[in-house]
Design a protein around this motif. Sequence first.
Motif, PDB file in Angstrom:
ATOM      1  N   GLY A 103      -3.429   5.273   3.131  1.00 48.18           N
ATOM      2  CA  GLY A 103      -3.230   4.573   1.870  1.00 48.18           C
ATOM      3  C   GLY A 103      -4.520   3.921   1.437  1.00 48.18           C
ATOM      4  O   GLY A 103      -5.171   3.222   2.230  1.00 48.18           O
ATOM      5  N   VAL A 159       0.842  -1.192   0.000  1.00 52.30           N
ATOM      6  CA  VAL A 159       0.000   0.000   0.000  1.00 52.30           C
ATOM      7  C   VAL A 159       0.883   1.250   0.000  1.00 52.30           C
ATOM      8  O   VAL A 159       1.797   1.372   0.814  1.00 52.30           O
ATOM      9  CB  VAL A 159      -0.919   0.006   1.242  1.00 52.30           C
ATOM     10  CG1 VAL A 159      -1.768   1.269   1.268  1.00 52.30           C
ATOM     11  CG2 VAL A 159      -1.795  -1.232   1.252  1.00 52.30           C
ATOM     12  N   LYS A 160       0.585   2.144  -0.903  1.00 51.51           N
ATOM     13  CA  LYS A 160       1.323   3.400  -0.967  1.00 51.51           C
ATOM     14  C   LYS A 160       0.723   4.367   0.036  1.00 51.51           C
ATOM     15  O   LYS A 160      -0.414   4.824  -0.120  1.00 51.51           O
ATOM     16  CB  LYS A 160       1.257   3.983  -2.380  1.00 51.51           C
ATOM     17  CG  LYS A 160       2.098   5.238  -2.547  1.00 51.51           C
ATOM     18  CD  LYS A 160       2.067   5.734  -3.981  1.00 51.51           C
ATOM     19  CE  LYS A 160       2.921   6.983  -4.146  1.00 51.51           C
ATOM     20  NZ  LYS A 160       2.868   7.493  -5.542  1.00 51.51           N
ATOM     21  N   MET A 161       1.451   4.670   1.091  1.00 49.77           N
ATOM     22  CA  MET A 161       0.984   5.569   2.138  1.00 49.77           C
ATOM     23  C   MET A 161       1.323   7.017   1.776  1.00 49.77           C
ATOM     24  O   MET A 161       2.439   7.320   1.361  1.00 49.77           O
ATOM     25  CB  MET A 161       1.611   5.201   3.472  1.00 49.77           C
ATOM     26  CG  MET A 161       1.331   3.765   3.929  1.00 49.77           C
ATOM     27  SD  MET A 161      -0.424   3.434   4.222  1.00 49.77           S
ATOM     28  CE  MET A 161      -0.700   4.391   5.720  1.00 49.77           C
ATOM     29  N   LYS A 162       0.348   7.888   1.941  1.00 52.83           N
ATOM     30  CA  LYS A 162       0.518   9.301   1.609  1.00 52.83           C
ATOM     31  C   LYS A 162       0.235  10.157   2.831  1.00 52.83           C
ATOM     32  O   LYS A 162      -0.752   9.938   3.536  1.00 52.83           O
ATOM     33  CB  LYS A 162      -0.438   9.688   0.470  1.00 52.83           C
ATOM     34  CG  LYS A 162      -0.318  11.133   0.037  1.00 52.83           C
ATOM     35  CD  LYS A 162      -1.289  11.440  -1.086  1.00 52.83           C
ATOM     36  CE  LYS A 162      -1.195  12.897  -1.523  1.00 52.83           C
ATOM     37  NZ  LYS A 162      -2.168  13.214  -2.595  1.00 52.83           N
TER      38      LYS A 162
END
Length: 200
Positions: free
Chosen positions: A198, A25-28
Amino acid sequence: MKINKMIPVFLLMFFSLSLLFAQEVKMKSIFNGKNLKGWTVEPAENIWWKVEDGLLSVKNDPTKTGSTLWTKKKYKDFIVELDFLMGDGVVDSGVFLRSEKDQIQIGISGSLKRDMTASPYIPGKAYPVEAEGVPALLKNDDWNTMRIKLVDETYTVWLNGKEVMTYTSENMPEKGPVGLQLHPNNEMSIQFKNIKIGNL
């Protein structure tokens, strides 16, 4: 022949690794450490939430009015991660998931008069389950990391890297914002940082 036999094995390994990376998961970051851009305060006249030195701080006012800080963006299935530091007073805070109906507690339960960090609070059901092993994990005088994964109506919580609770709720909105709570009728403070989300 030996090379031909190795090709399927190599391809299997390649696709397995590709699938593993695809699942990451791409965490922002949703808190810029400078101001409340991307967030909405309720009630609107903000006298509680402050940003200083990269930290988000909240404290009750003299009238002990509560407040919620909501993301302007709405989310469906997601992972939210944040660090929190208990402050003064009897800390009673939490993370709202899609609405005020589902909350993950941080600090002391006003009704139970004991720490229920990482447990879900639902109006009408109180605390349907209790997170496990929290007393050994929770740091009252240092930063803690909470990670919450929400898929459909099931959420799982990790505290300082250890899974402590899973619960399946009912009648959750399909999509909604994430909120941070300052409980009313209380005297307390708490700080947050490294707030990330994410999409799943």
